[in-house]
Scaffold this active site. Structure first.
Site, PDB file in Angstrom:
ATOM      1  N   PHE A 294       4.589  -7.050  -0.974  1.00 19.40           N
ATOM      2  CA  PHE A 294       4.490  -7.687  -2.280  1.00 19.40           C
ATOM      3  C   PHE A 294       4.622  -6.665  -3.407  1.00 19.40           C
ATOM      4  CE2 PHE A 294       2.195 -10.381   0.627  1.00 19.40           C
ATOM      5  CZ  PHE A 294       2.441 -11.678   0.200  1.00 19.40           C
ATOM      6  N   ASP A 295       5.286  -7.072  -4.465  1.00 16.56           N
ATOM      7  CA  ASP A 295       5.124  -6.415  -5.752  1.00 16.56           C
ATOM      8  C   ASP A 295       3.728  -6.806  -6.245  1.00 16.56           C
ATOM      9  OD1 ASP A 295       5.810  -5.186  -8.302  1.00 16.56           O
ATOM     10  OD2 ASP A 295       5.954  -7.244  -9.037  1.00 16.56           O
ATOM     11  N   LEU A 296       3.174  -6.042  -7.157  1.00 16.43           N
ATOM     12  CA  LEU A 296       1.813  -6.360  -7.627  1.00 16.43           C
ATOM     13  C   LEU A 296       1.838  -7.109  -8.958  1.00 16.43           C
ATOM     14  CD1 LEU A 296      -1.245  -5.997  -7.088  1.00 16.43           C
ATOM     15  CD2 LEU A 296      -1.128  -3.985  -8.581  1.00 16.43           C
ATOM     16  N   ASP A 297       2.298  -6.428 -10.022  1.00 18.06           N
ATOM     17  CA  ASP A 297       2.276  -7.014 -11.362  1.00 18.06           C
ATOM     18  C   ASP A 297       3.267  -8.170 -11.460  1.00 18.06           C
ATOM     19  OD1 ASP A 297       0.455  -5.110 -12.067  1.00 18.06           O
ATOM     20  OD2 ASP A 297       1.924  -3.758 -12.971  1.00 18.06           O
TER      21      ASP A 297
END
Length: 532
Positions: A294-297
């Site tokens: 996953f990307d976070l932001d």
């Protein structure tokens, strides 16, 4: 004693009277759902869809079965309340159901459900057909407890003696002083043969069986079996309540089912999808994801308000009077801080000062502004429980990524965390994703080596037991990266992994331009994509 008793159609628990017929129907539903969920996984249909389909279809099927009975026996009902099962002011149950009506309305309901949910109808047919047979296998034992569905008198002495010697069945087929043919048992057994035939065909035949064929086979098998058993039942001397003129409805309907089944199998060879069942199962198995990064932001955490305010704060000091446009502010979401600020300055020292000033404001305000996206915790928890490798690959520094995950208790589900400080080239380069995949594979290899070392000195029996009971090592073969920016999707494609784009962003059309392999409107849509 029970083995030789006459079975009462009902029994009581804590004063509540329960019909055996209802118990066997419930058993059939439970077994059908269990098989349906298992088969759904093989065909790429999530269990949530199966459960919801059952919740919707089951009550409609009961209504259809009741209406079918009422339609062809209308003269025996004096009021609508009697149709609903009420007599003499109290509910006495739905004494009279027609399985044909249940099957017909089930097929119609399934068709509508698949259209609404955009599920492949033929795949659902392959789940439904065995379920219908299971329901009929169990339901016939409910007929047995009601002392119905029997045939003519067994005339031979050997037959009388043999039937009388069978526990439970024999005593309950002794009707009006004579042993009767157990038609319920014939139908239940023949439906079991039909079920086994379908299960064997769809697993052993690589080219013969097409997707959806099982519902056609079911129609033919059901019709043939029903004609045979109904013919025996009509010889029992019991009046046939469901008639269409001189023709028993059950026989007529069975003929229609046979014709419909044959027609379906023939026509679908020329119209619609022609995928082999075997090929679909193998394709689903080969495409099943095992790792989600996953990307976070903007993907797990809604950090955009914080990022927007942080950049505005920096520009107020370093570029006073410069008015950032909405598009410019949006463009800061995704790239590293260095990539964003280097667009406005060629001075390396100034860029470093801008990054430092950004973090000095951003970090203290992080916890009060940042929110977690709806469904993030539950989705990650579910995926973690089901054995997926999970990780984060972010453009943030690793310590800030960990802090954000810990804030919302998401860190406990992560197997790997890669921040911007761990790679040289950042998104859209694939370095972060590739590093995460390599580390996951290395972790799994270390676990395997450690296990082999642990069992090396054990005796063969204990070694076999350890291998049998150990938790399987997670594979890292089919990886997907989940993100909310064009850079995220470009990074996934450059890394050669599946891309999953989030549409819960400000301008979802931008995500669609990236042509990700999958798109999600909310995080729990991942459960559907992963098919558990």
């Amino acid at each position: 004693m029970f083995l030789s008793q006459w079975i009462d159609p009902t029994f009581s628990i804590f004063g509540l009277e329960i019909a055996w017929y209802a118990v066997f129907i419930l058993i059939g539903v439970i077994l059908a759902v269990i098989m349906g969920v298992k088969e759904g996984k093989r065909l790429g249909i999530p269990s949530d869809y199966v459960y919801m389909g059952v919740v919707i279809t089951l009550p409609i099927a009961i209504i259809g079965a009741r209406l079918w009975y009422v339609l062809f026996n209308i003269s025996s009902f004096d009021s609508f309340l009697e149709v609903l099962g009420f007599r003499n002011g109290r509910f006495e149950g739905l004494a009279g159901l027609g399985i044909q009506g249940a099957v017909i309305v089930t097929l119609i309901t399934v068709y509508i459900y698949c259209r609404k949910r955009k599920i492949a109808l033929y795949k659902v047919f392959d789940i439904l057909a065995p379920g219908l047979l299971i329901g009929q296998i169990c339901g016939r034992w409910g007929n047995f407890c009601n002392h119905e569905l029997y045939g003519s008198i067994v005339t031979s002495e050997w037959g009388q003696s043999f039937l009388g010697s069978i526990p439970i069945i024999g005593p309950n087929m002794l009707i009006n002083g004579y042993y009767r043919h157990p038609v319920f048992l014939y139908e239940s057994s023949l439906n079991l043969v039909g079920l086994i035939t379908i299960l064997v065909l769809r697993r052993k035949s690589k080219t013969l069986l097409k997707s959806g064929d099982t519902i056609g086979i079911y129609g033919i098998w059901y019709g043939i079996v029903r004609i045979f058993t109904e013919s025996l039942r009509l010889q029992s001397g019991v009046d046939e309540p469901l008639m269409l003129g001189p023709v028993p409805v059950s026989i007529l309907t069975s003929v229609i089912f046979i014709v419909a089944g044959i027609t379906f199998l023939v026509v679908k060879r020329f119209v619609g999808p022609k995928d082999n069942y075997y090929d679909i199962v193998n394709k689903v198995k080969g495409n099943k994801l095992d790792t989600l990064l996953f990307d976070l932001d903007g993907t797990l955490l809604n950090t955009k308000p914080l990022i927007d305010k942080s950049f505005i704060h920096v520009f107020e000091k370093f570029r006073p009077g410069y008015q950032l446009t909405d598009d410019e502010i949006d463009s800061f979401f995704g790239p590293t801080l260095y990539q964003s600020f280097s667009r406005y300055s060629d001075d390396e020292k100034e860029i470093e000062e801008m990054i430092k000033y950004y973090r000095e404001w951003n970090i203290p305000h992080h916890d009060e502004i940042v929110k977690v996206f709806d469904g993030a915790y539950d989705t990650l928890k579910t995926l973690h429980k089901k054995g997926y490798n999970l990780g984060v690959v972010s453009s943030k520094k690793t310590d800030l990524v960990i802090h954000g995950l810990e804030l919302f208790k998401l860190d406990q589900f992560m197997d790997i965390i890669i921040g911007a400080d761990e790679v040289k080239n950042h998104k859209p380069a694939p370095d972060g994703i590739l590093l995460a995949v390599d580390k996951l594979k290395e972790m799994n290899l270390n676990k395997e080596n450690s296990f082999q070392e642990e069992i090396k000195g054990l005796n063969p029996v204990l070694r076999w037991f350890k291998k049998l009971t150990r938790r399987p090592i997670k594979e890292v073969r089919n990886v997907a990266y989940v993100g909310d920016t064009l850079n995220d999707m470009a990074s996934a494609k450059a890394a050669g992994v599946h891309s999953i784009g989030c549409l819960y962003i400000k301008k979802p059309e931008i995500m669609l331009e990236a042509e990700p392999d999958y798109v999600i409107n909310r995080l729990n849509d991942l459960i559907t994509i992963c098919v558990e």
